[in-house]
Write an enzyme that holds these catalytic residues in place. Structure first.
Site, PDB file in Angstrom:
ATOM      1  N   ASP A 218     -17.215  25.754 -43.020  1.00  0.00           N
ATOM      2  CA  ASP A 218     -18.389  26.541 -42.669  1.00  0.00           C
ATOM      3  C   ASP A 218     -19.422  25.553 -42.106  1.00  0.00           C
ATOM      4  OD1 ASP A 218     -20.200  28.493 -42.208  1.00  0.00           O
ATOM      5  OD2 ASP A 218     -20.132  29.382 -44.196  1.00  0.00           O
TER       6      ASP A 218
HETATM    7  C1  BGC Z   1     -21.905  31.202 -41.707  1.00  0.00           C
HETATM    8  C2  BGC Z   1     -20.565  31.488 -41.068  1.00  0.00           C
HETATM    9  C3  BGC Z   1     -20.730  31.471 -39.575  1.00  0.00           C
HETATM   10  C4  BGC Z   1     -21.263  30.119 -39.163  1.00  0.00           C
HETATM   11  C5  BGC Z   1     -21.459  29.963 -37.666  1.00  0.00           C
HETATM   12  C6  BGC Z   1     -22.540  29.940 -41.176  1.00  0.00           C
HETATM   13  O1  BGC Z   1     -23.862  29.817 -41.615  1.00  0.00           O
HETATM   14  O2  BGC Z   1     -21.758  31.124 -43.109  1.00  0.00           O
HETATM   15  O3  BGC Z   1     -20.069  32.714 -41.506  1.00  0.00           O
HETATM   16  O4  BGC Z   1     -19.512  31.760 -38.947  1.00  0.00           O
HETATM   17  O5  BGC Z   1     -22.522  29.917 -39.778  1.00  0.00           O
HETATM   18  O6  BGC Z   1     -22.561  30.701 -37.244  1.00  0.00           O
END
Ligand code: BGC
Length: 692
Positions: A218
């Site tokens: 993540d």
């Molecule tokens: C989120 C993800 C997301 C990623 C990219 C993170 O803060 O938890 O689900 O895909 O950001 O935006």
């Protein structure tokens, strides 16, 4: 290709070029690929927080409420087509974390409180997305069930609970739909960051489930790049200017990291690039495709709409020339999605106010009823309430659209309670006292508490955050052009204090102890025989259904398969859809088991008077529990019961089935057999204590 790359080049593949792209290796002809959020439409950024327009489909809690894998597959394929046309190779979705508490700020991005529903629909999403060539990313592995403290909290979950509840949906998606990527979560799982958790990313995900794709972190969740690589994390996102690539190279040169581990991850990235590159070639979207996507978004939103209660006021008859008071700011300024990384720049949106006005013209009177979204939600504006009361008194029926303000449902933090804003609650109580039939429409991505007004409302509709076509879809349902196809993917409790995680959420001193164990969602309310406002699986139709002739075959001793068949009949006067839900009430086991668990389901659409034979197969796992002592799924011999119903609390038919063990299989160890081990352990423990 791998053999021709230098160590530096291989390491460079393992972190992003920027927020959205992987790094190319131009010398060797390896291009970069583009990753975008997800999951309800494409968020292809052109600059920070600015993205290209895309169809905003219903959010995941709405998709979860469709209980319809074919529909979810179609939605994901449409998102995949739009992604490809925007040059996006990988979509960051679906999100399939279990809704452990209704307070989780990101519940609108998750499908359900139940692992079977989440797993089946998550797999359908991946299949649909990947049918377009675009890679899907199932996220966030694992036990990311709250936003509060998500970067440092450790989800403390016993292994049986992980296996039966929090990992089960991921397992189903990985083993049946082969997503190209899995995203690790921000939180720690039992003390170890998910992004560097070898048990999770290698032992379970790869060795047990056979995952062949790549694991992506993540965004900004890698704490120790080398440890993460060793644990099985392939791609760190976003990039940090190559800083961690250099750490990887240094670790290899110092003999601290086996180069074979770098090779393994680089190979996965090369395979990913190879697989998703063709997706974007020659993809264009003409207007007819976009019109189809709009129509699909509208159908999906109607199919997600849950009719919680109805005394017959719905559907409204457009020919009856009734005067309708349409109350509630969300009727004019729709909430279609939640906040955070999932936020799509919609291709357009129209409100329920516009949709009803187009149909009923002057018969509809709109009034806001409560203050604007970002005003203090506790502020009660008596002028707005009085005006609404006047309009409702002068009408034949009122539609009151209420829900959670925009800033309440978001990535990054949780809700603090289950309440609708005070101004809306007051409005509902006052309108309920007018005696005019009230149709209350709820706009939220997860359960809210339904107050005293609930008993006085003629109908209550859960409309979710249903994407850009939410308004027209709601009009379709209210006017009876579409049957309300949704069923709750999460329980609506009577009060926050009743919810499974109440005493252990949000955790303390860095740890969220999942003290309720496997008793999550309907499993909890059923085990405790608690009253709920609306149970898991609930939702009314405009027609009625009968279930008859349930047949449950004998269990195949080898496979554990059990065939189930029943006849569903539409006994009403209109076409409609129903969701046949199959629950298993387990045989007695040496561990505490929920009284029943959802194991299979099927959405059926039937014309008035039509009957259909529905056939499903239950398998070994549907009768099994996870035995931590043997590290395997065990079934206990005895009598289980297969029950079918229209919700977890509306069970219509049941048949006993004898659970048999595979030939030659040993029964799981009994407590008496486990006792010597326990005694040995406690003897060891006393000895350790004595020495200390
Ligand atoms: C989120 C993800 C997301 C990623 C990219 C993170 O803060 O938890 O689900 O895909 O950001 O935006």
């Amino acid at each position: 290709m791998l053999a021709s790359l230098t160590l530096e080049e291989k390491a460079s593949l393992l972190s992003g070029l920027d927020r959205w792209r992987t790094k190319p290796v131009e010398r060797a002809g390896v291009p970069s690929v583009w990753l975008s959020d997800g999951p309800h439409g494409v968020r292809r950024e052109t600059e920070p927080d600015v993205s290209l327009p895309a169809t905003a489909f219903p959010t995941s809690s709405a998709l979860g409420a469709t209980w319809d894998p074919e529909l979810v597959e179609q939605v994901a394929a449409a998102i995949g087509r739009e992604a490809a046309a925007q040059g996006v190779h990988v979509m960051l979705g679906p999100g399939i974390n279990i809704k452990r508490t209704p307070l989780c700020g990101r519940n609108f991005e998750y499908l359900a409180e139940d692992p079977v529903l989440s797993g089946v629909l998550g797999a359908a999403y991946v299949r649909g997305m990947q049918s377009t060539g675009v890679g899907a990313t199932v996220k966030h592995l694992a036990a990311n069930n709250q936003e509060n403290g998500r970067h440092w909290m450790s989800s403390e979950v016993d292994e049986r609970t992980l296996r039966e509840v929090y990992l089960a949906a991921f397992e189903r998606v990985v083993t049946t739909a082969a997503p190209r990527l899995v995203m690790s979560s921000y939180n720690r799982v039992n003390g170890v960051h998910s992004s560097q958790n070898p048990w999770l990313l290698t032992h379970v995900l790869r060795d047990e489930w056979g995952f062949q794709g790549a694991v992506v972190s993540d965004w900004i969740s890698v704490h120790d790049r080398v440890a993460a690589l060793r644990a099985g994390l392939d791609l760190e996102m976003p990039g940090v200017d190559g800083v961690t690539d250099a750490e990887v190279v240094v670790a290899v040169r110092a003999g601290e990291l086996d180069e074979a581990i770098v090779d393994r991850a680089a190979l996965r990235l090369l395979a990913l690039v190879d697989a998703v590159l063709p997706a974007v070639q020659g993809q264009v979207l003409d207007d007819s495709v976009l019109a189809d996507h709009r129509a699909l978004a509208r159908r999906a939103a109607a199919d997600a709409t849950v009719l919680l209660a109805n005394d017959g006021v719905l559907p409204l008859d457009p020919a009856a020339a009734q005067r309708i008071a349409l109350i509630g700011r969300f009727a004019d300024e729709p909430r279609i999605q939640g906040r955070g990384s999932a936020c799509v720049n919609p291709r357009g949106q129209s409100s329920i106010r516009e949709a009803l006005a187009a149909e009923l013209g002057d018969l509809v009177t709109y009034l806001p009823g409560y203050p604007a979204h970002d005003d203090d939600p506790a502020r009660i504006d008596e002028h707005l309430v009085d005006a609404a009361v006047g309009a409702v008194r002068g009408s034949d029926a009122a539609i009151v659209v209420v829900g959670l303000p925009d800033h309440v449902e978001s990535e990054g933090y949780d809700r603090t309670d289950l309440e609708l804003p005070a101004a809306q609650q007051v409005l509902l109580e006052v309108l309920a006292a007018t005696g005019t039939p009230l149709v209350v429409v709820l706009v939220s991505g997860s359960a809210v508490r339904l107050g005293e007004w609930h008993g006085a409302a003629s109908a209550v509709v859960q409309a979710w955050l249903a994407g850009q076509e939410a308004g027209p879809a709601l009009a379709d349902v209210l006017l009876g052009r579409a049957d309300p196809g949704g069923r709750l993917g999460e329980t609506f409790p009577l009060r926050l204090e009743d919810t499974p995680a109440h005493l252990s959420y949000p955790g303390e001193r860095g740890r969220a102890r999942y003290a309720e164990g496997v008793f999550v969602g309907h499993r909890w309310y059923d085990a405790r025989r608690m009253e709920v406002r609306h149970p898991f699986g609930h939702g009314l139709s405009y027609t009625t259904f009968d279930y008859t002739a349930l047949e449950v075959g004998a269990m195949d001793p080898e496979s554990g398969d059990v065939p189930v068949a029943l006849t569903v009949t539409n006994t009403g006067g209109r076409p409609g859809s129903d969701v046949v839900q199959v629950y298993v009430e387990p045989a007695a086991a040496p561990v505490a088991r929920p009284p029943r668990e959802l194991k299979a389901f099927r959405k059926v659409r039937l014309e008035a008077g039509e009957s259909r034979r529905v056939e499903l197969t239950l398998s070994h796992r549907d009768f099994a529990w996870y035995d931590v002592d043997s590290g395997s799924w065990a079934r206990s011999a005895g009598i289980a019961r297969v029950v079918v119903g229209r919700s977890s609390r509306d069970l219509r038919l049941g048949v006993d089935v004898e659970v048999v063990l595979p030939p030659g299989a040993a029964a799981p160890a009994t407590d008496a057999e486990l006792e010597p081990r326990a005694l040995a352990w406690s003897a060891g423990e006393s000895e350790r204590r004595r020495v200390r």
